[in-house]
Scaffold this motif. Sequence first.
Motif, PDB file in Angstrom:
ATOM      1  N   TYR A  41    -100.898  51.074  36.729  1.00 47.92           N
ATOM      2  CA  TYR A  41    -100.892  50.347  38.000  1.00 47.92           C
ATOM      3  C   TYR A  41    -102.152  49.487  38.159  1.00 47.92           C
ATOM      4  O   TYR A  41    -102.123  48.433  38.788  1.00 47.92           O
ATOM      5  N   LYS A  42    -103.250  49.962  37.561  1.00 45.31           N
ATOM      6  CA  LYS A  42    -104.513  49.229  37.671  1.00 45.31           C
ATOM      7  C   LYS A  42    -104.497  47.946  36.852  1.00 45.31           C
ATOM      8  O   LYS A  42    -104.981  46.896  37.296  1.00 45.31           O
ATOM      9  N   LEU A  70    -102.272  41.197  34.426  1.00 43.00           N
ATOM     10  CA  LEU A  70    -101.360  40.641  33.419  1.00 43.00           C
ATOM     11  C   LEU A  70    -100.274  39.777  34.040  1.00 43.00           C
ATOM     12  O   LEU A  70     -99.438  39.227  33.317  1.00 43.00           O
ATOM     13  N   ALA A  71    -100.297  39.661  35.357  1.00 42.73           N
ATOM     14  CA  ALA A  71     -99.236  38.934  36.054  1.00 42.73           C
ATOM     15  C   ALA A  71     -99.141  37.496  35.553  1.00 42.73           C
ATOM     16  O   ALA A  71    -100.137  36.888  35.126  1.00 42.73           O
ATOM     17  N   GLU A  72     -97.930  36.949  35.617  1.00 43.80           N
ATOM     18  CA  GLU A  72     -97.680  35.605  35.100  1.00 43.80           C
ATOM     19  C   GLU A  72     -98.393  34.524  35.906  1.00 43.80           C
ATOM     20  O   GLU A  72     -98.625  33.423  35.401  1.00 43.80           O
ATOM     21  N   GLN A 110     -97.457  40.886  26.361  1.00 44.73           N
ATOM     22  CA  GLN A 110     -96.931  39.925  25.393  1.00 44.73           C
ATOM     23  C   GLN A 110     -96.871  38.531  25.987  1.00 44.73           C
ATOM     24  O   GLN A 110     -97.221  37.529  25.339  1.00 44.73           O
ATOM     25  N   GLY A 111     -96.441  38.460  27.257  1.00 40.65           N
ATOM     26  CA  GLY A 111     -96.380  37.163  27.931  1.00 40.65           C
ATOM     27  C   GLY A 111     -97.751  36.538  28.091  1.00 40.65           C
ATOM     28  O   GLY A 111     -97.921  35.322  27.919  1.00 40.65           O
ATOM     29  N   LYS A 112     -98.750  37.361  28.422  1.00 40.31           N
ATOM     30  CA  LYS A 112    -100.105  36.829  28.572  1.00 40.31           C
ATOM     31  C   LYS A 112    -100.648  36.340  27.238  1.00 40.31           C
ATOM     32  O   LYS A 112    -101.345  35.324  27.180  1.00 40.31           O
ATOM     33  N   GLU A 113    -100.323  37.045  26.170  1.00 42.15           N
ATOM     34  CA  GLU A 113    -100.758  36.611  24.840  1.00 42.15           C
ATOM     35  C   GLU A 113    -100.179  35.236  24.504  1.00 42.15           C
ATOM     36  O   GLU A 113    -100.882  34.365  23.968  1.00 42.15           O
ATOM     37  N   GLU A 114     -98.914  35.019  24.845  1.00 38.15           N
ATOM     38  CA  GLU A 114     -98.279  33.724  24.590  1.00 38.15           C
ATOM     39  C   GLU A 114     -98.904  32.637  25.460  1.00 38.15           C
ATOM     40  O   GLU A 114     -99.131  31.506  25.001  1.00 38.15           O
TER      41      GLU A 114
END
Length: 282
Positions: free
Chosen positions: A48-49, A54-56, A130-134
Amino acid sequence: IQDMMNQLKNKWNTVCGKSVERQRELEEALLFSGQFKDALQALLDWLYKVEPSLAEDQPVHGDLDTVNSLTEEHRAFEQELNKRHHNLQTVRRAAKDVLERSEDEDGGGHLQSQLIDLNTKWDKVCKLSQGKEERLERARVEAEKFHKETHMLLDWLADAERSLRYQGSLPDDEAELEANLEQHKLFLKELKDQEGKLHECMHLGQEILKFCHPDAVTTVKHWLTILNARWEEVTSWASSREGKMVDNLDTLRNQANLLEQLMAWLTGAEASLLAQDSQEIP
């Protein structure tokens, strides 16, 4: 100084890595000591922290140094995520054993709910990671392009300014001045061609600012300001140089025209005097 910075960075990464490993060992120790619920809750609290970061909608764009720093931070997080995967597997196995032995339906239901929440949150965090990495990879490509094109244009402007600054005084010969003016027109054409690169750099910088990380806003604006200021200086200098050359050429041509008229008058006056000299004085 660079060596000291690299050493500090390596030490910091080492301490962070050991801290993460220590946390994982402590959570495993909770499981081995029978504190299953505490271990489960600790893993849930961590998920949760980290989820909001990491939010889009979290910005990751910026200058190259900032994007590289964000990328290194995310790599450290991914390492921590991979290390905690072992804890997740252990918690899942322990939860399965507890549920199989549990005779309390209410307690088992609560545990089942927590386990579902854990699995759902873990999958979501992995997907967001994974999305943040992209997104970081796209940000790195844009940052490298902005860095490269900006510095290439600034280098060209620096060479252009030196060329304009050290051309010396304008020649007094009309033909030489005309040749210099033609050469300067070629430079102005090249300057016009470079204007397209300026617009491209400014546009790319503005696009980066739309999704820019707060740490990079000042740096990106700084480069855009420098780029615009340097361009204005060189274009102003080039325009002033052209104006002076045109004015001097007009002055030389007017002087040549006046000299030609004077020579014509002198020639006519000389012919008239010679004609009069052949006549007898009455």
